[in-house]
Design an enzyme around this catalytic site. Structure first.
Site, PDB file in Angstrom:
ATOM      1  N   PRO A 129      42.014  36.401  29.231  1.00 16.29           N
ATOM      2  CG  PRO A 129      44.051  35.638  30.321  1.00 16.29           C
ATOM      3  CD  PRO A 129      43.095  35.534  29.455  1.00 16.29           C
ATOM      4  CB  CYS A 130      38.633  38.945  33.667  1.00 16.77           C
ATOM      5  SG  CYS A 130      38.809  38.329  34.928  1.00 16.77           S
ATOM      6  CD  GLN A 131      43.666  36.725  35.806  1.00 18.98           C
ATOM      7  OE1 GLN A 131      43.027  36.132  34.536  1.00 18.98           O
ATOM      8  NE2 GLN A 131      43.530  35.355  36.616  1.00 18.98           N
ATOM      9  CG  PHE A 133      40.710  43.415  30.535  1.00 17.96           C
ATOM     10  CD1 PHE A 133      41.449  44.544  30.165  1.00 17.96           C
ATOM     11  CD2 PHE A 133      40.726  42.000  30.467  1.00 17.96           C
ATOM     12  CE1 PHE A 133      41.776  44.093  28.401  1.00 17.96           C
ATOM     13  CE2 PHE A 133      41.133  42.130  28.334  1.00 17.96           C
ATOM     14  CZ  PHE A 133      41.427  43.386  28.295  1.00 17.96           C
ATOM     15  CB  ALA A 134      39.021  42.652  37.781  1.00 19.54           C
TER      16      ALA A 134
END
Length: 507
Positions: A129-131, A133-134
């Site tokens: 999941p990228c949340q 890192f974003a």
């Protein structure tokens, strides 16, 4: 022992490759060289964008694991024919939380008791999941925790360690990871460098880069991190596919890339620059090309009750006045899925009547400040036609104005609205489509609306026969979270070419 502890080894240490491990890897590569479809497991699969790319490249999708119940159901339906669940309990049964599913229990989870965990997967793919890192994820975490470094404690940012546990247990010949560019600069850390160190220690040769989806035939500017690793016993240097399409990347994406790359060490062993195109390239796929053959939708204005009754599964015939190009043909005929011939589904749009006329009158590429100007002009024209217009700033005036002019702060919402430019690929689709599709307003002013579910899927390069389980918001979320299938296909094809070129005469 914790996931983090299991992933740790002494700095600089490289684990020796046990003879039995090398035998497993060589048996798998022999099957691939012989022409057997490589078996793929997709961790953090979402609805299956990455899986679609590997399916098209000729792989067998063994399983997809994801904690999102609708996404897991979409993957199960499209790749394994699992009937769409009829209630929430059935949906939850298909979801898989890999923080609770230990890798060695995976065979039992997939109904393959008695099968060794390293026996049924040749390639491991996925995007943790990228949340976290974003940047938008970091901002939200700061608001919640009221601590400037709270995002470093987000457990989602450590799920890549669980991914590495699956690598050790499943012993794939190769693996591919995808994420947002900000993973290269997470609180000052370059997470991919740490991942690559661990992969090297457990017997893999890893390399990473940044790729833009528009360079590979996706009608969308989408900058993403990719990591490819191949088992060291094969001696194959990982690399990335050459661009197939010409695309001049907008300055905003160039800045995003430069900001992310600022944290790459000068002499990184693992980073490689994005490949440059060679020879004549195809023109990039524009948003006009991506959407032109899909049905024209005007019911949101002419018959909103019909739009409210429409189901996600309802199929509507394609437009017939548009000549089909190679992108449209690909979307209608994807290897491994049924061919879409006369019609497709997913024609739901948001009913936001206040803004339909504004959408229709916006210029291509227009943002929210421009939308405000358009809406204000529409409101003033309405006032000019009234015999007795209300006094400025009166309650009646304010009430009437609110029927035409959106109330949002243009400084905060500057980039939240955007009308597609038919001559360019779309800007990045995100999971926020599930709450706000105004970031992608249809370029066709006659339709005067934000994009439908199927149009969002087209911009992400999902084939038309792919079915999204769940309601409209769930479908938008699945699309925005996915790896663009055509980008996944380019990565998959390139990787398979590397593996099939392996020579058993190599030491």
């Amino acid at each position: 022992m914790s996931v983090a502890a299991k992933a740790a080894v002494e700095p600089g240490e490289v684990w020796d490759i046990a003879p039995q491990t090398e035998d497993v890897i060589r048996a798998k590569i022999f099957g691939i060289r012989r022409g057997t479809s490589p078996r793929v497991i997709d961790i953090f699969s979402g609805c299956g964008g990455f899986s679609l790319g590997f399916l098209r490249a000729g792989c067998e999708i063994v399983a997809g694991l994801d904690i999102d119940p609708e996404a897991a159901a979409s993957h199960a339906f499209n790749f394994h024919g699992v009937e769409v669940p009829s209630n929430r309990d059935e949906l939850l049964q298909l979801a898989a939380d890999i923080t609770k599913l230990a890798p060695h229990y995976l065979p039992a989870h997939l109904g393959r008791k008695g099968t060794g965990s390293n026996e049924f997967a040749d390639i491991l793919i996925g995007g943790p999941p990228c949340q976290a890192f974003a940047r938008i994820g970091r901002a939200k975490l700061r608001q919640v925790a009221e601590h400037p470094e709270a995002f470093l404690l987000d457990p989602r940012s450590n799920l890549y360690l669980r991914y590495l546990d699956y690598v050790r247990e499943l012993l794939p010949v190769a693996l591919v990871m995808e994420n947002v560019p900000d993973i290269l600069n997470f609180g000052g850390r370059n997470v991919p460098e740490e991942i690559c160190e661990t992969l090297k220690q457990i017997g893999y040769i890893p390399r990473y880069t940044l790729l833009n989806a528009a360079s590979y035939g996706v009608p969308q500017f989408r900058e993403r991190f990719f990591l490819v690793a191949i088992h060291r016993s094969l001696g194959i240097e990982p690399s990335f596919p050459l661009p197939t399409h010409h695309s001049t990347i907008p300055n905003g994406y160039k800045y995003l890339r430069a900001t992310a790359l600022a944290k790459v060490p000068d002499h990184s062993e693992y980073f490689v620059p994005a490949p440059a195109g060679q020879g004549p390239l195809k023109p990039f796929v524009t948003s006009r090309r991506a959407l032109a053959d899909l049905p024209v939708i005007t019911e949101h204005r002419t018959d909103p009750a019909l739009m409210r009754r429409r189901k996600m599964s309802e199929r509507i015939p394609y437009s017939t006045y548009v000549a089909l190009d190679d992108f449209a043909l690909t979307m209608r005929d994807w290897k491994g899925l049924p061919k879409s011939i006369a019609s497709c589904d997913g024609h739901l749009v948001r009913l936001t009547p206040r803004d339909f006329e504004t959408f229709a009158n916006m210029k291509h590429g227009g943002d929210y400040p421009h939308a405000l100007e358009v809406a204000e002009a529409i409101f003033l024209r309405r006032l000019s036609k009234m015999d007795s217009p209300p006094r400025r700033n009166s309650c009646e005036y304010i009430s009437l104005r609110s029927q035409f002019v959106p109330p949002y702060d243009q400084e905060k919402f500057k980039n939240k609205w955007g009308k597609l430019d038919p001559k360019l690929p779309a800007k990045t689709l995100t999971a926020h489509l599930s709450r706000d599709t105004y970031s992608h307003i249809h370029w066709d002013s006659r339709q005067g609306r934000a994009i439908s579910v199927r149009e969002a899927a087209r911009l992400q390069s999902f084939p038309d026969s792919f079915r999204f389980v769940g309601a409209m918001n769930a479908a938008y979320r699945q699309i925005g979270n996915a790896v663009p299938p055509l980008l996944g296909y380019s990565v998959a094809s390139h990787l398979l070419n590397l593996l099939r070129a392996y020579s058993f005469s190599k030491p």
